[in-house]
Design a protein around this motif. Sequence first.
Motif, PDB file in Angstrom:
ATOM      1  N   LEU A   1       7.033   5.384  -4.500  1.00  0.00           N
ATOM      2  CA  LEU A   1       7.443   6.615  -5.168  1.00  0.00           C
ATOM      3  C   LEU A   1       8.450   6.322  -6.259  1.00  0.00           C
ATOM      4  CD1 LEU A   1       6.964   9.741  -4.372  1.00  0.00           C
ATOM      5  CD2 LEU A   1       9.341   9.647  -3.648  1.00  0.00           C
TER       6      LEU A   1
ATOM      7  N   VAL B   1       9.408  22.550   3.186  1.00  0.00           N
ATOM      8  CA  VAL B   1       8.938  21.870   4.384  1.00  0.00           C
ATOM      9  C   VAL B   1       9.681  20.569   4.647  1.00  0.00           C
ATOM     10  CG1 VAL B   1       6.649  22.817   4.416  1.00  0.00           C
ATOM     11  CG2 VAL B   1       7.158  20.864   2.960  1.00  0.00           C
ATOM     12  N   GLY B   2      10.458  20.116   3.680  1.00  0.00           N
ATOM     13  CA  GLY B   2      11.186  18.860   3.896  1.00  0.00           C
ATOM     14  C   GLY B   2      10.390  17.633   3.424  1.00  0.00           C
ATOM     15  N   SER B   3       9.147  17.921   2.982  1.00  0.00           N
ATOM     16  CA  SER B   3       8.332  16.787   2.506  1.00  0.00           C
ATOM     17  C   SER B   3       8.481  16.674   0.996  1.00  0.00           C
ATOM     18  CB  SER B   3       6.870  17.066   2.872  1.00  0.00           C
ATOM     19  OG  SER B   3       6.047  16.261   2.087  1.00  0.00           O
ATOM     20  N   VAL B   4       8.949  15.541   0.548  1.00  0.00           N
ATOM     21  CA  VAL B   4       9.253  15.380  -0.876  1.00  0.00           C
ATOM     22  C   VAL B   4       8.018  15.573  -1.714  1.00  0.00           C
ATOM     23  CG1 VAL B   4      10.156  13.762  -2.586  1.00  0.00           C
ATOM     24  CG2 VAL B   4      11.067  13.789  -0.261  1.00  0.00           C
ATOM     25  N   GLN B   5       6.922  15.112  -1.195  1.00  0.00           N
ATOM     26  CA  GLN B   5       5.703  15.208  -1.990  1.00  0.00           C
ATOM     27  C   GLN B   5       5.195  16.634  -2.127  1.00  0.00           C
ATOM     28  OE1 GLN B   5       4.146  11.893  -0.029  1.00  0.00           O
ATOM     29  NE2 GLN B   5       3.906  10.716  -1.945  1.00  0.00           N
TER      30      GLN B   5
ATOM     31  N   LYS C   1      15.591  17.318   9.216  1.00  0.00           N
ATOM     32  CA  LYS C   1      16.060  18.693   9.451  1.00  0.00           C
ATOM     33  C   LYS C   1      16.272  18.965  10.937  1.00  0.00           C
ATOM     34  CE  LYS C   1      11.456  20.828   9.530  1.00  0.00           C
ATOM     35  NZ  LYS C   1      10.466  21.566   8.733  1.00  0.00           N
TER      36      LYS C   1
ATOM     37  N   GLY D   1       1.093   8.077  -8.993  1.00  0.00           N
ATOM     38  CA  GLY D   1       1.806   7.287  -7.970  1.00  0.00           C
ATOM     39  C   GLY D   1       2.635   8.156  -7.042  1.00  0.00           C
ATOM     40  N   ILE D   2       3.482   9.035  -7.602  1.00  0.00           N
ATOM     41  CA  ILE D   2       4.363   9.814  -6.719  1.00  0.00           C
ATOM     42  C   ILE D   2       3.600  10.822  -5.896  1.00  0.00           C
ATOM     43  CG2 ILE D   2       6.447   9.497  -8.147  1.00  0.00           C
ATOM     44  CD1 ILE D   2       6.045  12.363  -9.112  1.00  0.00           C
ATOM     45  N   LEU D   3       2.442  11.248  -6.393  1.00  0.00           N
ATOM     46  CA  LEU D   3       1.690  12.223  -5.607  1.00  0.00           C
ATOM     47  C   LEU D   3       0.886  11.579  -4.501  1.00  0.00           C
ATOM     48  CD1 LEU D   3       0.368  14.775  -8.250  1.00  0.00           C
ATOM     49  CD2 LEU D   3       2.276  15.035  -6.697  1.00  0.00           C
ATOM     50  N   THR D   4       0.483  10.371  -4.676  1.00  0.00           N
ATOM     51  CA  THR D   4      -0.409   9.767  -3.690  1.00  0.00           C
ATOM     52  C   THR D   4       0.304   8.841  -2.738  1.00  0.00           C
ATOM     53  OG1 THR D   4      -0.914   8.073  -5.309  1.00  0.00           O
ATOM     54  CG2 THR D   4      -2.477   9.920  -5.114  1.00  0.00           C
ATOM     55  N   ARG D   5       1.352   8.142  -3.138  1.00  0.00           N
ATOM     56  CA  ARG D   5       1.987   7.153  -2.279  1.00  0.00           C
ATOM     57  C   ARG D   5       2.905   7.805  -1.277  1.00  0.00           C
ATOM     58  NH1 ARG D   5      -0.720   2.406  -2.536  1.00  0.00           N
ATOM     59  NH2 ARG D   5      -2.089   3.052  -4.215  1.00  0.00           N
ATOM     60  N   LYS D   6       2.821   7.274  -0.002  1.00  0.00           N
ATOM     61  CA  LYS D   6       3.747   7.775   0.995  1.00  0.00           C
ATOM     62  C   LYS D   6       4.965   6.861   1.072  1.00  0.00           C
ATOM     63  CE  LYS D   6       1.093  11.134   2.532  1.00  0.00           C
ATOM     64  NZ  LYS D   6       1.421  12.466   2.011  1.00  0.00           N
TER      65      LYS D   6
ATOM     66  N   ILE E   1       4.763  20.214  -9.918  1.00  0.00           N
ATOM     67  CA  ILE E   1       3.755  19.860 -10.892  1.00  0.00           C
ATOM     68  C   ILE E   1       2.748  20.985 -11.049  1.00  0.00           C
ATOM     69  CG2 ILE E   1       1.837  18.253 -11.320  1.00  0.00           C
ATOM     70  CD1 ILE E   1       3.850  16.140 -10.022  1.00  0.00           C
TER      71      ILE E   1
ATOM     72  N   ILE F   1       2.825   9.886 -12.297  1.00  0.00           N
ATOM     73  CA  ILE F   1       2.572  11.107 -11.516  1.00  0.00           C
ATOM     74  C   ILE F   1       1.600  10.822 -10.395  1.00  0.00           C
ATOM     75  CG2 ILE F   1       1.385  13.329 -11.591  1.00  0.00           C
ATOM     76  CD1 ILE F   1       2.805  13.985 -14.131  1.00  0.00           C
TER      77      ILE F   1
ATOM     78  N   LEU G   1      10.782  11.573   6.619  1.00  0.00           N
ATOM     79  CA  LEU G   1      12.030  12.210   6.173  1.00  0.00           C
ATOM     80  C   LEU G   1      12.115  13.671   6.595  1.00  0.00           C
ATOM     81  CD1 LEU G   1      12.678  10.736   2.623  1.00  0.00           C
ATOM     82  CD2 LEU G   1      13.696  10.099   4.811  1.00  0.00           C
ATOM     83  N   LYS G   2      10.933  14.245   6.885  1.00  0.00           N
ATOM     84  CA  LYS G   2      10.970  15.631   7.407  1.00  0.00           C
ATOM     85  C   LYS G   2      11.850  15.741   8.643  1.00  0.00           C
ATOM     86  CE  LYS G   2       6.419  17.417   6.155  1.00  0.00           C
ATOM     87  NZ  LYS G   2       5.098  17.720   6.740  1.00  0.00           N
TER      88      LYS G   2
ATOM     89  N   LEU H   1       6.951  17.998  -4.894  1.00  0.00           N
ATOM     90  CA  LEU H   1       6.409  17.463  -6.152  1.00  0.00           C
ATOM     91  C   LEU H   1       5.137  18.184  -6.529  1.00  0.00           C
ATOM     92  CD1 LEU H   1       7.089  13.659  -5.627  1.00  0.00           C
ATOM     93  CD2 LEU H   1       8.136  15.178  -7.306  1.00  0.00           C
ATOM     94  N   TYR H   2       4.284  18.388  -5.526  1.00  0.00           N
ATOM     95  CA  TYR H   2       3.047  19.137  -5.770  1.00  0.00           C
ATOM     96  C   TYR H   2       3.373  20.501  -6.338  1.00  0.00           C
ATOM     97  CZ  TYR H   2      -0.244  15.890  -3.560  1.00  0.00           C
ATOM     98  OH  TYR H   2      -1.016  14.824  -3.270  1.00  0.00           O
TER      99      TYR H   2
ATOM    100  N   LEU I   1       7.675   8.571   3.606  1.00  0.00           N
ATOM    101  CA  LEU I   1       8.312   9.832   3.182  1.00  0.00           C
ATOM    102  C   LEU I   1       8.098  10.962   4.185  1.00  0.00           C
ATOM    103  CD1 LEU I   1       7.770  10.004  -0.645  1.00  0.00           C
ATOM    104  CD2 LEU I   1       9.919   9.887   0.575  1.00  0.00           C
ATOM    105  N   GLU I   2       6.949  10.912   4.877  1.00  0.00           N
ATOM    106  CA  GLU I   2       6.685  11.985   5.861  1.00  0.00           C
ATOM    107  C   GLU I   2       7.759  12.006   6.945  1.00  0.00           C
ATOM    108  OE1 GLU I   2       4.194  14.396   5.879  1.00  0.00           O
ATOM    109  OE2 GLU I   2       3.992  13.667   3.810  1.00  0.00           O
TER     110      GLU I   2
END
Lengths: 106, 691
Positions: A31, B668-672, A105, A21-26, B679, A19, A101-102, B675-676, A98-99
Amino acid sequence: MINLQSFLVVGMILFLLGIFGILTRKNAIALLMGIELMLNGVALTFAAFDRFIKPAEMVNPIDGKVFVIFIIILAAAEAAIALAIIIQVFGRYEDINLEDLKRMKE
Amino acid sequence: MELSWIRNYLWLIPLFPALGVIINGFFGWKMKKTTVGTIASMMVFFSFLATFVAFLYLISLPEEHRLFTTTLWTWIFTGNSLLGTFKIPLAFQFDPLSAVMALTVTFVSFLIHVYSIGYMWHDRSFVRFFVYLNLFVFSMLILVLGNSLLLLFVGWEGVGLCSYLLISFWYEDHKNVNAGIKAFIVNRVGDFGFLIGMFLLFWELGKQGVWTLTFTEIQQHVELLKDVSINLPLIGAVAAPTLIGILLYWGATGKSAQIPLYVWLPDAMAGPTPVSALIHAATMVTSGVYMIGRMNFLYGLSPTALAVVAIVSSLTAFFAATIAMTQFDLKKVLAYSTVSQLGYMFIGMGVAAYTTGIFHLMTHAFFKALLFLGSGSVMHAMSDILDMRLMGGLKKKMPITFWTFLIATLAIIGTPFFSGFFSKDGILSAAYFAHNSAIPWAPKFAWFMGFITAGITAFYMFRAVFMTFYGENRAPEEIKEHIHESPPIMTIPLIILAIFSVIAGYVGVPHSLGGHNLLNHFLMPVWVSLKHVAEHEESLAVEYTLMILTLTLVGIGVYVAYYAYIKHPEFPEKVVNKFPRLYKLLYNKYYVDEIYYATFLAGTHRLTKILRWFDVHIIDGIVNFAGWLGVRLAFISGWIDKYIVDGIVNLIAWIFLWTGQVLRKIQVGSVQAYLYIGIGILVLVLLINVL
């Protein structure tokens, strides 16, 4: 002596590390690695419960093992698809942040 | 000769003039003038012949059966209702009264038609004139032959219409049109009374169980009204026959030009002179007298109504005669003389001496038609000048016109052995001897007024004769040259009428003068109301005295006219200067027209203005307010629609929009971020579970 609590603690540490890891890593790969850690933490928990608890009322004694196998297959499939996506993202944006990827859209 | 076929063919009498209307009305425009004139005159002559046949048949009948009816068809039928049965046939009735009227009307009409061919020859509306004239004769015959009050009223309105059409005959001149309208409106005022009277009679008889309007039936049942009284607001109870009688007389004052509705007749002289002779002297204006004669059974029940007739009409006779003294327009003099003579006829009716009224009606028809036709002949010669101050000396130039005019004048003033003498004397002596149980002084008063009027009549008629035919001609030179006697087609009717103006009187020579009073004998069956009245004592000595008194007065009148207009032409001037106010009063006809103008006309104007104001401000205001209200309501409704209804719709849309906008921030399109959220929700659920 190694008992059920030890396995559960290790499983929990793995899950929480995932968790974290997925929350902090970009990075998308990081991820993916976090997700793998979480899945393995859960799989370890299933295996430990299957080994230590055999209640009489349980009809099918191999349920825990089956879940573990499903999770491993799922993780493998997931890793394959996720890596494929990541390669496509990289091809388009030359980056796997990951940012970025926004921008899909738009 | 067998004449009884006429019983079923009475409708022939009005049919002929109706045919004349149709033929000339539709085809006259492409026929020669001679043909049109001949057709119109012959139709009236045929009508006269048919009337004469009916008359011959009538006198062959026994006295008490001298009435026959030709029914054409049922005109109005209500069926059998709870109230009873009401049925009016379209039927003509012939009795001695109808006979006298119809004979006079058709005969005089015929002569006037012939005269008109000459008189109207140069008029471009020649055909139209004869169509109207025929239509008039038709209506008049309906009036005198109709067997019900309703049919009489149809004829009554028909002659009124023709009168209007013929007064305004030369419609290019505004004055004539106004005179026509005046006649029509004044007659309408009278008709109003007549209608109310008729309705009242119908209703009161109906309440007694007899629903009818035919004369014979009314006559049969009129006794039922004897004790009926009607409550009027402000006045109180009035006997039904009195009220009905006065209302019908009101109608007669309109049609027969009596006070207070006589004002239209002098103005009616705007029409062509034959019209004045036929309609406004000889026939139509006498229909009121005929109507009272026809309804005598009703008046027999009400001495009050008779007294009213006698008083009002004797006043009319007197006042009209005084006005005639000062007029300079020849036709106006004759018009006022007509009003005055009609007053005489009504005096005869009002003192219940019906025969004398009808007798005077008949003789008057001859001599007054003759006077008018004579004045028409004068006008013809004088290039349509009517002012007597411009005439004079026509005696030599127009001998036939002069002699016939003189005969008519002698007849109208009541010179012995002329027709007017017998009829007028009959009225005066009947008035003197009459009794009235309701208003005892009424007959004597009527007699006195009539007596004075006889003298005035002699004066103004001879004044007219002297001014027109004697002395020097005062016309402008160019007119003087044209003066000539009228053509034979005009003078022959004059001569015939002159003969009748003399001899018509001999049908009614009273017993006191050695006659048999044939007319009275003939008409007596019609006067049912007189059956029960005992012959009152008439003293011969008194009657002779009266006759001599009247003749003396007439002689004085003639002498004054002679003195003032032949011997001392400056004399009238002196009199006028001595009594300027009286003269002005008379010359201006007692200012009656002005009074009517100031009261009724101005009142109507006032009322019109008020009504206009009401219309503009109140009615229009209401309409405008309704419009304004509609706009306001629509505005409110629009507002509601726009802001409430649309608002709700928009609000719903907006809610979705807003929620969408709020919720889209989540995605927002942000995967994290997901996740936030995921969770976070997980932690929340765990926390809730733990707590």
